[in-house]
Design a protein around this motif. Structure first.
Motif, PDB file in Angstrom:
ATOM      1  N   GLY A 108       0.663  -1.178  -0.114  1.00 30.81           N
ATOM      2  CA  GLY A 108       0.000  -0.134   0.062  1.00 30.81           C
ATOM      3  C   GLY A 108       0.823   1.174   0.113  1.00 30.81           C
ATOM      4  N   THR A 109       0.201   2.244   0.200  1.00 28.91           N
ATOM      5  CA  THR A 109       0.949   3.714   0.298  1.00 28.91           C
ATOM      6  C   THR A 109       1.473   3.991   1.549  1.00 28.91           C
ATOM      7  N   ILE A 110       2.641   3.905   1.756  1.00 26.79           N
ATOM      8  CA  ILE A 110       3.435   4.320   2.860  1.00 26.79           C
ATOM      9  C   ILE A 110       4.433   5.139   2.609  1.00 26.79           C
ATOM     10  N   PHE A 111       4.333   6.337   3.430  1.00 21.20           N
ATOM     11  CA  PHE A 111       5.616   7.243   3.305  1.00 21.20           C
ATOM     12  C   PHE A 111       6.762   6.400   3.629  1.00 21.20           C
ATOM     13  N   SER A 112       7.914   7.113   3.509  1.00 18.94           N
ATOM     14  CA  SER A 112       9.065   6.423   3.610  1.00 18.94           C
ATOM     15  C   SER A 112       9.248   5.937   4.949  1.00 18.94           C
ATOM     16  N   ILE A 113       9.373   4.391   5.082  1.00 18.19           N
ATOM     17  CA  ILE A 113       9.402   3.849   6.272  1.00 18.19           C
ATOM     18  C   ILE A 113      10.732   4.087   7.314  1.00 18.19           C
ATOM     19  N   ASN A 114      10.401   4.385   8.515  1.00 22.54           N
ATOM     20  CA  ASN A 114      11.390   4.701   9.476  1.00 22.54           C
ATOM     21  C   ASN A 114      11.826   3.428  10.353  1.00 22.54           C
ATOM     22  N   VAL A 115      10.856   3.013  11.125  1.00 17.81           N
ATOM     23  CA  VAL A 115      11.163   2.064  12.093  1.00 17.81           C
ATOM     24  C   VAL A 115      10.234   0.860  11.885  1.00 17.81           C
ATOM     25  N   MET A 116      10.749  -0.341  11.851  1.00 17.57           N
ATOM     26  CA  MET A 116       9.869  -1.597  11.973  1.00 17.57           C
ATOM     27  C   MET A 116      10.384  -2.414  13.076  1.00 17.57           C
ATOM     28  N   VAL A 117       9.129  -2.619  13.761  1.00 22.94           N
ATOM     29  CA  VAL A 117       9.050  -3.437  14.944  1.00 22.94           C
ATOM     30  C   VAL A 117       8.449  -4.971  14.988  1.00 22.94           C
ATOM     31  N   TRP A 118       8.907  -5.567  16.070  1.00 22.54           N
ATOM     32  CA  TRP A 118       7.920  -6.674  16.164  1.00 22.54           C
ATOM     33  C   TRP A 118       7.593  -6.723  17.712  1.00 22.54           C
ATOM     34  N   TYR A 119       6.014  -6.995  17.990  1.00 27.06           N
ATOM     35  CA  TYR A 119       5.778  -6.936  19.551  1.00 27.06           C
ATOM     36  C   TYR A 119       4.979  -8.348  19.665  1.00 27.06           C
ATOM     37  N   ARG A 120       4.795  -8.585  20.980  1.00 26.08           N
ATOM     38  CA  ARG A 120       4.053  -9.769  21.230  1.00 26.08           C
ATOM     39  C   ARG A 120       3.221  -9.620  22.290  1.00 26.08           C
ATOM     40  N   GLY A 153      18.281   2.930   9.183  1.00 27.76           N
ATOM     41  CA  GLY A 153      19.541   2.508   9.014  1.00 27.76           C
ATOM     42  C   GLY A 153      20.140   1.415   9.598  1.00 27.76           C
ATOM     43  N   GLY A 154      19.418   0.490  10.124  1.00 28.86           N
ATOM     44  CA  GLY A 154      19.688  -0.735  10.740  1.00 28.86           C
ATOM     45  C   GLY A 154      20.216  -1.084  12.141  1.00 28.86           C
ATOM     46  N   ARG A 155      19.953   0.205  12.604  1.00 23.76           N
ATOM     47  CA  ARG A 155      20.002  -0.233  14.247  1.00 23.76           C
ATOM     48  C   ARG A 155      19.036  -0.911  14.844  1.00 23.76           C
ATOM     49  N   THR A 156      19.494  -1.698  15.732  1.00 28.43           N
ATOM     50  CA  THR A 156      18.710  -2.647  16.386  1.00 28.43           C
ATOM     51  C   THR A 156      18.400  -2.561  17.861  1.00 28.43           C
ATOM     52  N   ASN A 157      17.377  -2.767  18.477  1.00 29.50           N
ATOM     53  CA  ASN A 157      17.083  -3.129  19.987  1.00 29.50           C
ATOM     54  C   ASN A 157      16.518  -4.277  20.087  1.00 29.50           C
ATOM     55  N   TYR A 158      16.343  -4.676  21.184  1.00 30.83           N
ATOM     56  CA  TYR A 158      15.930  -6.118  21.619  1.00 30.83           C
ATOM     57  C   TYR A 158      15.420  -5.958  23.103  1.00 30.83           C
ATOM     58  N   ALA A 159      14.337  -6.572  23.319  1.00 35.23           N
ATOM     59  CA  ALA A 159      13.993  -6.781  24.737  1.00 35.23           C
ATOM     60  C   ALA A 159      15.155  -7.841  25.258  1.00 35.23           C
ATOM     61  N   LYS A 200      17.333 -11.122  24.040  1.00 39.25           N
ATOM     62  CA  LYS A 200      18.682 -11.005  23.377  1.00 39.25           C
ATOM     63  C   LYS A 200      19.444 -12.102  23.347  1.00 39.25           C
ATOM     64  N   GLY A 201      19.979 -12.408  22.159  1.00 39.13           N
ATOM     65  CA  GLY A 201      20.964 -13.472  21.907  1.00 39.13           C
ATOM     66  C   GLY A 201      20.200 -14.498  21.504  1.00 39.13           C
ATOM     67  N   ARG A 202      19.060 -14.668  21.173  1.00 38.43           N
ATOM     68  CA  ARG A 202      18.289 -15.447  20.721  1.00 38.43           C
ATOM     69  C   ARG A 202      17.421 -15.070  19.652  1.00 38.43           C
ATOM     70  N   PHE A 203      16.697 -13.958  19.476  1.00 43.05           N
ATOM     71  CA  PHE A 203      16.230 -13.529  18.288  1.00 43.05           C
ATOM     72  C   PHE A 203      16.979 -12.661  17.623  1.00 43.05           C
ATOM     73  N   THR A 204      16.710 -12.238  16.361  1.00 42.27           N
ATOM     74  CA  THR A 204      17.376 -11.466  15.348  1.00 42.27           C
ATOM     75  C   THR A 204      16.345 -10.833  14.573  1.00 42.27           C
ATOM     76  N   ILE A 205      16.413  -9.423  14.311  1.00 41.61           N
ATOM     77  CA  ILE A 205      15.524  -8.792  13.448  1.00 41.61           C
ATOM     78  C   ILE A 205      16.363  -8.194  12.365  1.00 41.61           C
ATOM     79  N   SER A 206      15.711  -8.257  11.198  1.00 41.10           N
ATOM     80  CA  SER A 206      16.253  -7.783  10.024  1.00 41.10           C
ATOM     81  C   SER A 206      15.231  -7.187   8.904  1.00 41.10           C
ATOM     82  N   ARG A 207      15.818  -6.508   7.858  1.00 46.86           N
ATOM     83  CA  ARG A 207      14.698  -5.874   7.278  1.00 46.86           C
ATOM     84  C   ARG A 207      15.221  -5.742   5.842  1.00 46.86           C
ATOM     85  N   ASP A 208      14.273  -5.740   4.832  1.00 44.89           N
ATOM     86  CA  ASP A 208      14.419  -5.596   3.270  1.00 44.89           C
ATOM     87  C   ASP A 208      13.931  -4.354   2.734  1.00 44.89           C
ATOM     88  N   ASN A 209      14.397  -3.313   2.943  1.00 44.02           N
ATOM     89  CA  ASN A 209      13.652  -2.019   2.471  1.00 44.02           C
ATOM     90  C   ASN A 209      13.243  -1.958   1.385  1.00 44.02           C
TER      91      ASN A 209
END
Length: 116
Positions: free
Chosen positions: A26-38, A54-60, A64-73
């Motif tokens: 759909g129509t999305i302005f430039s995506i900044n942050v992508m997240v996963w919640y649960r 820019g590829g900077r990541t943060n984890y709960a 940490k050490g078990r999950f990895t987030i990545s993206r394909d812009n």
């Protein structure tokens, strides 16, 4: 209209792995942050991981050490590789995107169940 569709959830034994995917369309302005919640039954929705444009990541701390987030812009996709899964990781997992105008969009969620 913006749509986010998650996939990759399912049932796995403790110690196993799953890879979640989320496709934005759909129509999305430039995506900044992508997240996963649960969200586990009876609990609030909590941040699992986030990744900036820019590829900077943060984890709960719990993942940490078990999950990895990545993206394909180019494909407007975000992924969550989950290893060494534990029963306490059982939840509905939601992806979200925040564009540069601070609009936030959510998927409908995918169930992850980890058996002991």
């Amino acid at each position: 209209q913006v749509q986010l569709v998650e996939s990759g959830g399912g049932l796995v034994q403790a110690g196993g792995s799953l890879r979640l995917s989320c496709a934005a369309s759909g129509t999305i302005f430039s995506i900044n942050v992508m997240v996963w919640y649960r969200q586990a039954p009876g609990k609030q929705r909590d941040l699992v991981a986030r990744i900036t444009n820019g590829g900077r990541t943060n984890y709960a701390d719990s993942v940490k050490g078990r999950f990895t987030i990545s993206r394909d812009n180019a494909k407007k996709m975000v992924y969550l590789q989950m290893n060494s899964l534990k029963p306490e990781d059982t939840a509905v997992y939601y992806c979200g995107v925040i564009d540069e105008t601070s609009n936030t969009y959510w998927g409908q969620g995918t169930q992850v169940t980890v058996s002991s």
